[in-house]
Design a protein around this motif. Structure first.
Motif, mmCIF file in Angstrom:
data_model
loop_
_atom_site.group_PDB
_atom_site.id
_atom_site.type_symbol
_atom_site.label_atom_id
_atom_site.label_comp_id
_atom_site.label_asym_id
_atom_site.label_seq_id
_atom_site.Cartn_x
_atom_site.Cartn_y
_atom_site.Cartn_z
ATOM 1 N N ASP A 221 -79.396 48.144 -35.000
ATOM 2 C CA ASP A 221 -79.936 49.465 -35.322
ATOM 3 C C ASP A 221 -78.833 50.320 -35.950
ATOM 4 N N GLU A 223 -79.008 53.169 -37.165
ATOM 5 C CA GLU A 223 -79.063 54.588 -36.783
ATOM 6 C C GLU A 223 -78.344 54.798 -35.451
ATOM 7 N N GLY A 225 -75.346 52.866 -34.645
ATOM 8 C CA GLY A 225 -74.127 52.080 -34.643
ATOM 9 C C GLY A 225 -73.549 51.898 -36.034
ATOM 10 N N ASP A 240 -75.926 54.443 -27.439
ATOM 11 C CA ASP A 240 -76.623 55.121 -28.541
ATOM 12 C C ASP A 240 -75.832 55.077 -29.841
ATOM 13 N N ASP A 241 -74.646 54.517 -29.808
ATOM 14 C CA ASP A 241 -73.756 54.576 -30.968
ATOM 15 C C ASP A 241 -72.720 53.464 -30.816
ATOM 16 N N ARG A 243 -70.202 50.638 -31.884
ATOM 17 C CA ARG A 243 -69.268 50.395 -32.986
ATOM 18 C C ARG A 243 -68.782 48.954 -32.943
#
Lengths: 492, 492
Positions: A221, A223, A225, A240-241, A243
């Motif tokens: 996803d 949006e 990462g 939610d993010d 990397r």
């Protein structure tokens, strides 16, 4: 007035928010930071670690835990309380001066290792590692006393809760009975088909484009990462993010590409951890072994599946011109090469377990005090000869000095790599029973496979103990036969 | 046992380390973060702000300050204690519920502004701004009581300590006497020479390359910072690792380029703040006006200097093909255009002060309670007519709704833009007396100019009060004649 359980969830939510900042600043340090930022960043992250340690180990947290155990809680809340208790106990059992001594000795050893490995200098490295081992034994003793397990098992439990060396002996003992012959058979078979080597250079920016394309196919996803570059690839950030990073070599078309596929497996696990529990320990990944099972599921079970390799080839040819090495048969065979080598991180999936079992046997004996640091080089050489027929005599650089793990005292981590490979094979065996996996991989829309992983693994977080998670997902405890069967099917 | 002053420096070092994490996570949010990361990032940063506020306002900090004032301290330590006291006082004077109400009302107003500005909807915006203004007046009253200055001055002091509206009235009053005529004269003069408009598209990646080249010329330390992209350009990060951003438009060759030059000025100030005081308040930038003086020194005093524009043109032509608009005369004239317009951020350096003075007069009257929010649109229109001859009748979008500043209650900030322009002109006037500045700019090695800025401004941090800093550097207090002289010399 919030009750004790609510106090705990509030405290752990705060801890998770501070961990968020640490994760992003840590990612930045590897992927973005210019060199002169290092000292201030190190100090800022150390300050944050200290704060998190204080918030986690404050005595009132122990009081809340004791009181929360008397409250009526749902089963999910109980699972959360179990993970909270585990984190609290792991953090409180060591005295501050031991943690500090370990941090210093680990930094010293790891820092020196970076140059001593290059110069093959075991003599200078040995005393530094001795110090690390001596402190790790102290840690293991304290953790063993607190948990009632053996010293090595107490360290293993940091990474793979619920696992122990008795189980590992059975699992790895089984592998040792069939792996050396299997390797020989595969090599004999592969020797019959000579391979064409891909000819570079392969432009870094096109490798990146290809990697992004594969990540899309694998459902990453974007949006939630990013993909970036770092010297040592990893999966970081927050759910939610997420990397992920890779590193590119213009000589090598496949190293970064399969690295990206591997990290995408880690990333999808993180991106799909149970949303409703975000910030609580029960929403974290179950264990290092289960985490590695997801990256290896993506890299090995899916990524090197012949039907997936065909599609990967199509993607590659959208970015790079045709050449003999990229003909279909050669493309697949090249990515199925099995070659015993000295270096773990370069190993294929067949020989990889030999590297792990060797390390497990040595680190276990080391922590338990059955061998000393000085015994490692000979033992390493002996075991490499026995398992892969290779010598590391006087070659410390490519032998017992090749890994970073021991330099900072991370004993008990290595087994999770092969546990992950075994879990991945077992998950795929179950999925094969539920759906026509070959057909799904052939069509290119892997959604049904990812849905299975999501409901059985990703979305479970730490709600279940590992063994229970695996039993609910596959109907049985970890069974190494699936891994063996996978290797036989693919390589023989 | 550390003494009270040492306790304070220790506390502020911790605060600075936490601020470091906030700065990097904040930069990441603008420059790197994917959209789904926003909620968790917002929570993490709010948690950090709360922690920093607690650490800063703990009563024991007040005790340490009181005790430290009785200790024998060096003059630098006294300056540090002064800044520590200032930060503590600013943070403690407001009750928590006011801060929370302001944060909520500000978020609400700013969030709504993003759509209401686009739809030119003053009627819906007005009540939201009223709430923000009402709370800002409460804040101003409390701050005024604590410091014994007027309500507006109390807010002004948040950004420009030592400045007050009596001084601003003199400075800006002077500008108002000569600016309208000067604008008319310049426009009449420029109308005689028609300009050729640069024809795009100008590739974003080549614009970036050009920007990096200019940053090198301007001495940006790439080992201690980065250039990235964000929707709203800024200079962030920490002194050892300064992160500047820009945004590119393929239609416009110069907007990003001069944006980069501007942020490089901010960046060099940060990169050269006094190293031996890192982490202490005295090592922070002196004020917003002084910060802006550095960005405007780079962008206007140096960046648009005709001899610098010649070199900039050479750099541009290394990346982009020749075209009529890039002929030398046109290149310079294009970057010296003076055009009254409605939008502050698009204004040239001649008309810019008109935008600032208008805002100063309105926000001051607003905070002091001499006008109400409902009076703003008419006042705005009146003042735009008087200063630039433009109407904003019924055009709220390009009138009083164009800026973000007031939406979250940042009253008192606007004057620092024009103070910065005045300080920059005054610094350049002094430098011109010390060295052959034209020759230095002509040769392209600006080191002597940067050395002057470093020893007189950058490396002074907050060791001196602003007026003292300016007096020691230039021999006089802020004098707006230098700015006027600069405009006359360049444009007439």
């Amino acid at each position: 007035m919030p009750n004790a359980y609510q106090q705990l969830t509030h405290r752990f939510q705060r801890l998770s928010r501070f961990a968020h900042l640490g994760a992003i600043a840590g990612w930045d340090m590897q992927a973005m930071m210019p060199p002169k930022g290092a000292a201030a960043r190190g100090e800022a992250l150390a300050e944050l670690r200290l704060l998190r340690h204080q918030l986690l180990t404050e005595p009132v947290v122990g009081d809340w835990i004791a009181e929360a155990k008397t409250l009526p809680l749902s089963s999910s809340e109980q699972a959360n309380l179990h993970e909270i208790t585990r984190q609290y106990t792991l953090a409180t059992v060591l005295p501050g001066n031991l943690v500090e001594a370990q941090s210093l000795a680990g930094s010293r050893c790891e820092h020196a290792w970076r140059t001593l490995r290059a110069s093959n200098d075991w003599a200078s490295f040995e005393p530094l590692l001795k110090e690390v081992v001596s402190l790790a034994r102290e840690e293991a003793t304290l953790r063993a006393e607190a948990t009632g397990v053996s010293r090595y098992d107490a360290l293993l439990n940091l990474y793979e809760p619920g696992m122990n060396s008795a189980k590992l002996d059975t699992l790895f003992g089984s592998v040792k009975t069939w792996l050396p012959d299997l390797i020989q058979e595969i090599m004999a078979r592969q020797a019959r088909y000579p391979l064409v080597t891909p000819q570079g250079p392969f432009s870094t920016s096109l490798q990146r484009e290809t990697g992004l394309d594969v990540m899309k196919v694998l459902g990453f996803d974007f949006e939630a990462g990013r993909l970036d570059i770092s010297a040592h690839p990893f999966c970081g950030g927050v759910p939610d993010d997420v990397r992920i990073t890779t590193r590119y070599s213009e000589d090598d078309l496949f190293s970064a590409l399969f690295g990206v596929i591997h990290e995408t497996g880690h990333a999808r696990y993180e991106q799909n951890l149970p949303r409703e529990w975000r910030g609580q320990p029960v929403a974290e990944a179950r264990s290092m072994g289960i985490h590695e099972s997801q990256s290896l599921f993506f890299e090995m079970q899916v990524g090197r599946h012949p039907l997936f390799l065909k599609q990967l080839r199509t993607l590659v040819l959208q970015h790079f011109p045709q050449q003999p090495a990229l003909e279909e048969d050669n493309f697949i065979a090249w990515n199925h090469r099995v070659t015993p080598g000295l270096i773990r991180v370069d190993a294929d999936e067949v020989t990889y377990p030999a590297h792990v079992i060797l390390r497990y046997e040595i680190e276990r004996a080391l922590v338990e005090g059955n061998i000393e640091v000085g015994d490692i080089p000979d033992l390493w050489n002996e075991k490499m000869q026995a398992s892969l027929g290779l010598s590391t005599q006087n070659n410390y650089r490519d032998g017992c000095m090749q890994d970073i793990h021991w330099t900072d005292g991370s004993f008990g981590y290595f087994p999770t790599y092969t546990l992950g490979a075994m879990y991945a094979a077992q998950f795929m065996a179950t999925i094969r029973q539920k759906m026509d996996t070959d057909e799904i991989i052939h069509t290119g829309d892997l959604t049904p496979v990812f849905n299975w992983l999501n409901s059985n693994i990703w979305n479970k977080g730490s709600l279940l103990a590992t063994d229970e998670l695996v039993k609910q997902a596959t109907g049985e405890s970890l069974n190494p036969d699936h891994f063996r069967q996978h290797l036989i099917t693919r390589y023989l």
